[in-house]
Scaffold this motif. Structure first.
Motif, PDB file in Angstrom:
ATOM      1  N   SER A  36     -31.174  15.656 -77.837  1.00 23.25           N
ATOM      2  CA  SER A  36     -32.114  15.879 -76.736  1.00 23.25           C
ATOM      3  C   SER A  36     -32.924  17.147 -76.996  1.00 23.25           C
ATOM      4  O   SER A  36     -32.355  18.208 -77.274  1.00 23.25           O
ATOM      5  N   ALA A  37     -34.240  17.021 -76.911  1.00 21.80           N
ATOM      6  CA  ALA A  37     -35.103  18.189 -77.082  1.00 21.80           C
ATOM      7  C   ALA A  37     -35.007  19.092 -75.855  1.00 21.80           C
ATOM      8  O   ALA A  37     -34.824  18.623 -74.730  1.00 21.80           O
ATOM      9  N   ARG A  38     -35.119  20.376 -76.105  1.00 18.61           N
ATOM     10  CA  ARG A  38     -35.049  21.332 -74.995  1.00 18.61           C
ATOM     11  C   ARG A  38     -36.245  21.151 -74.073  1.00 18.61           C
ATOM     12  O   ARG A  38     -37.388  21.040 -74.526  1.00 18.61           O
ATOM     13  N   THR A  39     -35.969  21.100 -72.777  1.00 18.09           N
ATOM     14  CA  THR A  39     -37.027  20.959 -71.777  1.00 18.09           C
ATOM     15  C   THR A  39     -36.871  22.052 -70.733  1.00 18.09           C
ATOM     16  O   THR A  39     -35.750  22.466 -70.407  1.00 18.09           O
ATOM     17  N   GLY A  40     -37.979  22.496 -70.226  1.00 18.27           N
ATOM     18  CA  GLY A  40     -37.958  23.508 -69.186  1.00 18.27           C
ATOM     19  C   GLY A  40     -37.862  22.884 -67.800  1.00 18.27           C
ATOM     20  O   GLY A  40     -37.652  21.685 -67.648  1.00 18.27           O
ATOM     21  N   GLU A  41     -38.044  23.693 -66.794  1.00 16.91           N
ATOM     22  CA  GLU A  41     -37.972  23.219 -65.417  1.00 16.91           C
ATOM     23  C   GLU A  41     -39.061  22.176 -65.172  1.00 16.91           C
ATOM     24  O   GLU A  41     -40.208  22.360 -65.573  1.00 16.91           O
ATOM     25  N   PRO A  42     -38.699  21.068 -64.524  1.00 16.74           N
ATOM     26  CA  PRO A  42     -39.703  20.014 -64.261  1.00 16.74           C
ATOM     27  C   PRO A  42     -40.902  20.585 -63.517  1.00 16.74           C
ATOM     28  O   PRO A  42     -40.758  21.411 -62.601  1.00 16.74           O
ATOM     29  N   SER A  43     -42.073  20.118 -63.901  1.00 19.33           N
ATOM     30  CA  SER A  43     -43.301  20.634 -63.311  1.00 19.33           C
ATOM     31  C   SER A  43     -43.344  20.390 -61.802  1.00 19.33           C
ATOM     32  O   SER A  43     -43.786  21.261 -61.044  1.00 19.33           O
ATOM     33  N   ALA A  44     -42.870  19.212 -61.383  1.00 18.28           N
ATOM     34  CA  ALA A  44     -42.902  18.905 -59.946  1.00 18.28           C
ATOM     35  C   ALA A  44     -42.067  19.893 -59.153  1.00 18.28           C
ATOM     36  O   ALA A  44     -42.449  20.305 -58.047  1.00 18.28           O
ATOM     37  N   LEU A  45     -40.917  20.296 -59.714  1.00 16.97           N
ATOM     38  CA  LEU A  45     -40.057  21.254 -59.014  1.00 16.97           C
ATOM     39  C   LEU A  45     -40.639  22.659 -59.080  1.00 16.97           C
ATOM     40  O   LEU A  45     -40.607  23.407 -58.090  1.00 16.97           O
ATOM     41  N   ALA A  46     -41.184  23.036 -60.236  1.00 15.52           N
ATOM     42  CA  ALA A  46     -41.726  24.388 -60.400  1.00 15.52           C
ATOM     43  C   ALA A  46     -42.896  24.650 -59.460  1.00 15.52           C
ATOM     44  O   ALA A  46     -43.093  25.784 -59.001  1.00 15.52           O
ATOM     45  N   HIS A  47     -43.704  23.625 -59.164  1.00 19.38           N
ATOM     46  CA  HIS A  47     -44.882  23.803 -58.320  1.00 19.38           C
ATOM     47  C   HIS A  47     -44.639  23.413 -56.865  1.00 19.38           C
ATOM     48  O   HIS A  47     -45.593  23.377 -56.071  1.00 19.38           O
ATOM     49  N   ALA A  48     -43.403  23.127 -56.530  1.00 20.31           N
ATOM     50  CA  ALA A  48     -43.081  22.751 -55.153  1.00 20.31           C
ATOM     51  C   ALA A  48     -43.013  23.987 -54.269  1.00 20.31           C
ATOM     52  O   ALA A  48     -42.811  25.112 -54.759  1.00 20.31           O
ATOM     53  N   PRO A  49     -43.158  23.810 -52.957  1.00 21.89           N
ATOM     54  CA  PRO A  49     -42.977  24.943 -52.045  1.00 21.89           C
ATOM     55  C   PRO A  49     -41.590  25.562 -52.211  1.00 21.89           C
ATOM     56  O   PRO A  49     -40.622  24.879 -52.574  1.00 21.89           O
ATOM     57  N   ALA A  50     -41.478  26.844 -51.946  1.00 23.91           N
ATOM     58  CA  ALA A  50     -40.231  27.572 -52.186  1.00 23.91           C
ATOM     59  C   ALA A  50     -39.056  26.950 -51.434  1.00 23.91           C
ATOM     60  O   ALA A  50     -37.951  26.823 -51.969  1.00 23.91           O
ATOM     61  N   LEU A  51     -39.302  26.535 -50.174  1.00 20.81           N
ATOM     62  CA  LEU A  51     -38.214  25.975 -49.378  1.00 20.81           C
ATOM     63  C   LEU A  51     -37.734  24.646 -49.958  1.00 20.81           C
ATOM     64  O   LEU A  51     -36.520  24.403 -50.066  1.00 20.81           O
ATOM     65  N   ALA A  52     -38.679  23.791 -50.354  1.00 17.64           N
ATOM     66  CA  ALA A  52     -38.309  22.505 -50.937  1.00 17.64           C
ATOM     67  C   ALA A  52     -37.579  22.701 -52.266  1.00 17.64           C
ATOM     68  O   ALA A  52     -36.598  22.004 -52.566  1.00 17.64           O
ATOM     69  N   ARG A  53     -38.061  23.648 -53.065  1.00 12.18           N
ATOM     70  CA  ARG A  53     -37.412  23.909 -54.354  1.00 12.18           C
ATOM     71  C   ARG A  53     -35.995  24.415 -54.154  1.00 12.18           C
ATOM     72  O   ARG A  53     -35.061  23.976 -54.836  1.00 12.18           O
ATOM     73  N   MET A  54     -35.822  25.327 -53.215  1.00 11.70           N
ATOM     74  CA  MET A  54     -34.497  25.877 -52.964  1.00 11.70           C
ATOM     75  C   MET A  54     -33.548  24.803 -52.423  1.00 11.70           C
ATOM     76  O   MET A  54     -32.378  24.730 -52.831  1.00 11.70           O
ATOM     77  N   ALA A  55     -34.053  23.952 -51.535  1.00 12.07           N
ATOM     78  CA  ALA A  55     -33.210  22.889 -50.976  1.00 12.07           C
ATOM     79  C   ALA A  55     -32.758  21.928 -52.070  1.00 12.07           C
ATOM     80  O   ALA A  55     -31.588  21.518 -52.118  1.00 12.07           O
ATOM     81  N   TRP A  56     -33.682  21.573 -52.979  1.00 12.81           N
ATOM     82  CA  TRP A  56     -33.303  20.655 -54.061  1.00 12.81           C
ATOM     83  C   TRP A  56     -32.242  21.282 -54.952  1.00 12.81           C
ATOM     84  O   TRP A  56     -31.266  20.624 -55.329  1.00 12.81           O
ATOM     85  N   LEU A  57     -32.411  22.550 -55.299  1.00 12.59           N
ATOM     86  CA  LEU A  57     -31.440  23.234 -56.152  1.00 12.59           C
ATOM     87  C   LEU A  57     -30.072  23.332 -55.482  1.00 12.59           C
ATOM     88  O   LEU A  57     -29.036  23.173 -56.134  1.00 12.59           O
ATOM     89  N   VAL A  58     -30.061  23.570 -54.183  1.00 17.42           N
ATOM     90  CA  VAL A  58     -28.785  23.659 -53.464  1.00 17.42           C
ATOM     91  C   VAL A  58     -28.049  22.326 -53.530  1.00 17.42           C
ATOM     92  O   VAL A  58     -26.846  22.280 -53.835  1.00 17.42           O
ATOM     93  N   PHE A  59     -28.756  21.237 -53.255  1.00 12.85           N
ATOM     94  CA  PHE A  59     -28.102  19.926 -53.304  1.00 12.85           C
ATOM     95  C   PHE A  59     -27.703  19.571 -54.737  1.00 12.85           C
ATOM     96  O   PHE A  59     -26.668  18.937 -54.958  1.00 12.85           O
ATOM     97  N   ARG A  60     -28.508  19.966 -55.717  1.00 12.99           N
ATOM     98  CA  ARG A  60     -28.173  19.657 -57.107  1.00 12.99           C
ATOM     99  C   ARG A  60     -26.886  20.359 -57.511  1.00 12.99           C
ATOM    100  O   ARG A  60     -26.026  19.762 -58.175  1.00 12.99           O
ATOM    101  N   VAL A  61     -26.725  21.605 -57.112  1.00 16.97           N
ATOM    102  CA  VAL A  61     -25.505  22.346 -57.446  1.00 16.97           C
ATOM    103  C   VAL A  61     -24.325  21.823 -56.638  1.00 16.97           C
ATOM    104  O   VAL A  61     -23.212  21.672 -57.173  1.00 16.97           O
ATOM    105  N   LEU A  62     -24.523  21.530 -55.358  1.00 18.34           N
ATOM    106  CA  LEU A  62     -23.433  20.981 -54.541  1.00 18.34           C
ATOM    107  C   LEU A  62     -22.924  19.663 -55.124  1.00 18.34           C
ATOM    108  O   LEU A  62     -21.713  19.417 -55.183  1.00 18.34           O
ATOM    109  N   GLY A  63     -23.852  18.816 -55.536  1.00 21.86           N
ATOM    110  CA  GLY A  63     -23.440  17.557 -56.129  1.00 21.86           C
ATOM    111  C   GLY A  63     -22.665  17.765 -57.410  1.00 21.86           C
ATOM    112  O   GLY A  63     -21.632  17.131 -57.648  1.00 21.86           O
ATOM    113  N   ALA A  64     -23.160  18.665 -58.278  1.00 16.37           N
ATOM    114  CA  ALA A  64     -22.521  18.889 -59.569  1.00 16.37           C
ATOM    115  C   ALA A  64     -21.137  19.508 -59.422  1.00 16.37           C
ATOM    116  O   ALA A  64     -20.226  19.190 -60.204  1.00 16.37           O
TER     117      ALA A  64
END
Length: 553
Positions: A425-453
């Motif tokens: 797998s080639a190294r990839t950075g943060e998805p563009s959709a997430l990087a350009h999302a509003p701060a609250l939406a980005r933080m909420a997604w990261l919280v659920f991603r970590v909780l799930g993991a």
């Protein structure tokens, strides 16, 4: 506490023999899963222009081969219904104490060789005598793998008893199969309008999940700009309808003394309607899988085999359910059916949280935009809901955790990172959709991603791959199998299955599965495996966020 650490791992097997129907179900499930896995990676169309035996393989492929598989399953169903008393009287020695692991390991070796020969046959387009020899070896290895699997699940004495008990069942099955073929051949004029109805129903089913889906009746295309399929006349579902008509008619005649006529004749239109709806669901699911980012699986394995799987589900479900309803048959009993349904299912607490994650992942992937899964929280919510629903069942499990589990989780993390170059797998950075999302939406997604993991995924996967699968491979009464029970075949099969779940990182996943299994069996605690898994995922989350290696997520 000290006594726990010095106990030896048990290798004893329960003495009770599982019911043979469960064994046959396990055999069917194993062969179906292997066939789907091999077919998903095999371009069957590669033999379209081949001559000789390879061309024969192509001509006998598709629905003809699936028809043979379906009819074989139906033959077993007919035999089971007629010979149920003989089955119940069969001696324990004929059924066997458990799975014959030496035969199962031989089967796994055979199926790997069969998969290799399949790849050579379908991808290299050999011609002449060499191709014919390859086809013969390929067919012989496939047959040998099936026989070895059959002997692994049930001994020779059982299969001899089945052959003696079938009687005239094969004649009924043969007539049914020929009737379905004739019906399909002489009713092609109605395929086109039926295909249009199938297209529209599939479109309606997809609308709630993929709002951008479109359907064009002129070209018979359905899908989105990124993925679409064409509904050919043969995809109308008429072959399945022909099979259901032949099967239901044969079933009603075969057990004519048990049915209440004429009301039992309603099973024929009910079966026809059910198989047509299932075919539309199959088309919708195919598009959904393709839109979700797996077009190869959608167009190869799923497209090739979902139809006959749907036929088996409808055929078995319609007739077995009808036999439980006294309005249709004198042998049915609604009270018995309700009593059976009221009993708790011991498997559900172990598998449903994991299945909830898979189902939510499919739905979330279908709703993704630009390849980014914004609805990842759906996975967390559905898994947490399933875990909460079965919370009373989990109270009896040992969730205690010791420091070795933390250390083993860290070891898996180091192995995972060390083997990452092998994944390709080639190294990839943060998805563009997430990087350009509003701060609250980005933080909420990261919280659920970590909780799930760190929480829901480790618990759900450990319940399935360490709590259920290895113990179920030891005995049908898996709850009676001690958590510290060790046997090589269940240990390897469950670990490899866990590894395959991780795609290109299958080697890392297999090693991780082995270490998590060791963590559980060391003291017989499911909590140790879940904690080790959680530590690994937590370290991976920190690594991804700190280094930007988002391909690991």
């Amino acid at each position: 506490m000290v006594s726990d650490s010095v106990q030896s791992i048990s290798v004893s097997l329960p003495g009770a023999a599982p019911h043979p129907l469960w064994r046959m179900a396990g055999l069917t499930g194993l062969l179906a899963a292997e066939q789907l896995l091999i077919s998903a990676r095999t371009p069957h169309i590669g033999l379209q222009d081949a001559r000789g035996l390879p061309g024969l393989v192509f001509s006998l492929g598709g629905w003809k081969v699936r028809l043979l598989v379906s009819l074989a399953i139906l033959a077993l169903l007919f035999w089971q219904s007629r010979g149920k008393r003989n089955l119940e009287r069969m001696s324990e020695s004929a059924v066997g104490k458990g799975v014959a692991w030496r035969w199962l390991l031989a089967h796994l070796a055979g199926i790997l060789l069969f998969a290799g020969l399949t790849s050579i046959l379908f991808e290299n387009r050999l011609q002449g005598v060499a191709a014919d020899i390859l086809v013969l070896g390929w067919a012989a290895m496939g047959a040998a793998a099936v026989v070895l699997a059959a002997l692994a699940f049930l001994p020779t004495a059982f299969w001899r008893a089945i052959l003696r008990g079938t009687g005239d069942v094969w004649a009924y099955v043969l007539v049914m199969g020929l009737g379905a073929c004739v019906l399909s051949a002489y009713t092609k004029p109605v395929w086109n309008p039926l295909a249009r109805w199938t297209l529209m129903l599939a479109w309606l089913l997809l609308r709630p999940f993929v709002p951008a889906v479109s359907a064009d009746l002129s070209s018979m295309l359905i899908g989105t700009h990124g993925f679409s399929v064409q509904i050919a006349p043969v995809c109308s579902g008429f072959e399945g309808i022909g099979l259901i008509l032949a099967f239901t008619a044969g079933w009603l005649w075969f057990f004519r003394r048990e049915w209440r006529f004429p009301r039992a004749l309603l099973l024929i239109p009910l079966g026809v309607a059910a198989i047509w709806v299932f075919n539309a669901v199959r088309v919708a699911a195919l598009v959904l899988i393709g839109v979700a980012g797996a077009p190869e699986i959608a167009l190869q394995g799923f497209h090739s085999h979902a139809g006959w799987i749907a036929f088996n589900v409808v055929a078995l479900g319609t007739c077995l359910a009808a036999r439980r309803i006294s309005w249709f048959t004198t042998a049915g009993s609604g009270e018995t059916w309700l009593a059976e349904r009221s009993e708790p299912n011991p498997v559900a607490p172990y598998l449903l949280p994991f299945l909830a994650i898979l189902a939510a992942g499919l739905a979330a992937g279908a709703a993704s935009s630009n390849g980014f899964e914004w609805l990842y929280a759906l996975r967390v919510v559905t898994a947490a809901s399933a875990l909460w629903y079965f919370r009373d069942s989990y109270r009896a499990l040992d969730w205690r955790v010791g420091w070795p589990a933390v250390a083993l989780g860290g070891l898996v993390f180091l192995i995972w990172i060390g083997l990452e170059p092998l994944a390709g797998s080639a190294r990839t950075g943060e998805p563009s959709a997430l990087a350009h999302a509003p701060a609250l939406a980005r933080m909420a997604w990261l919280v659920f991603r970590v909780l799930g993991a760190v929480i829901t995924v480790p618990i759900a996967e450990e319940l399935a791959f360490r709590g259920f699968l290895p113990r179920r491979l030891v005995s049908a009464d898996f709850e009676a199998v001690a958590w510290r029970t060790f046997a090589w075949a269940p240990f390897l099969i469950s670990s490899i299955g866990f590894g395959l779940l991780h795609g290109d990182r299958w080697l890392s996943g297999t090693i991780a599965g082995m270490i998590y299994a060791f963590a559980m069996m060391r003291r017989g605690r499911i909590g140790e495996a879940a904690a080790a898994h959680a530590v690994t995922n937590a370290l991976l989350a920190i690594y991804v966020l700190a280094t930007g290696n988002w391909q690991l997520w």
